[in-house]
Enzyme design. Sequence first.
Site, PDB file in Angstrom:
ATOM      1  N   HIS A  50       0.821  -1.218   0.000  1.00  0.00           N
ATOM      2  CA  HIS A  50       0.000   0.000   0.000  1.00  0.00           C
ATOM      3  C   HIS A  50       0.853   1.265   0.000  1.00  0.00           C
ATOM      4  CE1 HIS A  50       0.288   1.037   4.378  1.00  0.00           C
ATOM      5  NE2 HIS A  50       0.288  -0.276   4.579  1.00  0.00           N
ATOM      6  N   GLU A  96      -5.085   2.388   2.905  1.00  0.00           N
ATOM      7  CA  GLU A  96      -5.045   1.207   3.768  1.00  0.00           C
ATOM      8  C   GLU A  96      -5.091   1.597   5.241  1.00  0.00           C
ATOM      9  OE1 GLU A  96      -3.171  -1.911   6.284  1.00  0.00           O
ATOM     10  OE2 GLU A  96      -2.493   0.138   5.927  1.00  0.00           O
TER      11      GLU A  96
END
Length: 231
Positions: A50, A96
Site C-alpha cells: 500500500h 489502507e
Amino acid sequence: MMDRMQQRGYKIVVKLKMSAKTLPSVTSRNTIAEIKGSTYPEQIVLVSGHLDSWDVGQGAMDDGGGAFVSWQALSLIKQLGLRPKRTIRLVMWTGEEEGAFGGNEYYNRHKKDIANFDMVLESDEGTFTALGMNFQGNHKAMEIMSSIVDLLKPINATALKKGGGGEDITLWMNAGVPGGSLMNANDKYFYFHHTDGDTMTVQDPVAMNLCSAVWAVVAYTVADLEKMLPR
C-alpha cells in the site's frame, strides 16, 4: 521504562493528549500495472503493497517497502524477457491505514471475476532479510507452494508457514482465493512501525533485493503453471 518503574512499586499516571482528527473524505486511487499473460490473460496473479502511510515518519517500511518490492517483481520479470501464461498484476493500494478503502473498493469492483483470481499476495510486514512465504490455501495448494519456495534455496528463503495475508487482500482470501505475504526477519518491525523512525534509513538495499526476488519467483512460477492453484 514504565514497566521497570511499576515493578519497583511506582504508581504510574499517564496523561495522553491527542490532536488527531478525521478530515472530510477526498478522492484517491489505487495504482495498477501488469504483465499480460500469454495464454490465460484473464487469469490474475496479484502482488501488492500500500502507498499511503501513517502521519509520522516517511512510511518507508510501512509500506513503501512492500509497494516497491511488488513493483520490482514485475520489473525483474520484464527485464528478464519473461512472459508467464497468466497476467501478473501489481496493485499499490490507497487508503489502507484509514480502513483498507482501496483494497475493499477493488474487491467490490472485481469480485464478479473471483474465479479468475489465481493468487493474491500483499507485503505489509517489513522488507528485512527474506526468509520465505506465509501462505494460506488448501492442502494441495500448500504442497505446490512448498515446491515453489524450494526454488529459493540459493538465497536461503525456503521457509513456508501457513497463514499470512494483508489488510487489502483479506476479502479475497476470506472468499477462498489462495493468498499470502512475504516472510522476512521482521522481529524489529515494530521498532519503526507508525513512528518517526520509519524512514529510508531503515531500508537495506540487499535485503530489499532478496525480498523482490522472492516476490518475483513466487508470482512468476504460479502465473506460469499449467493450471490455477486448487481451492
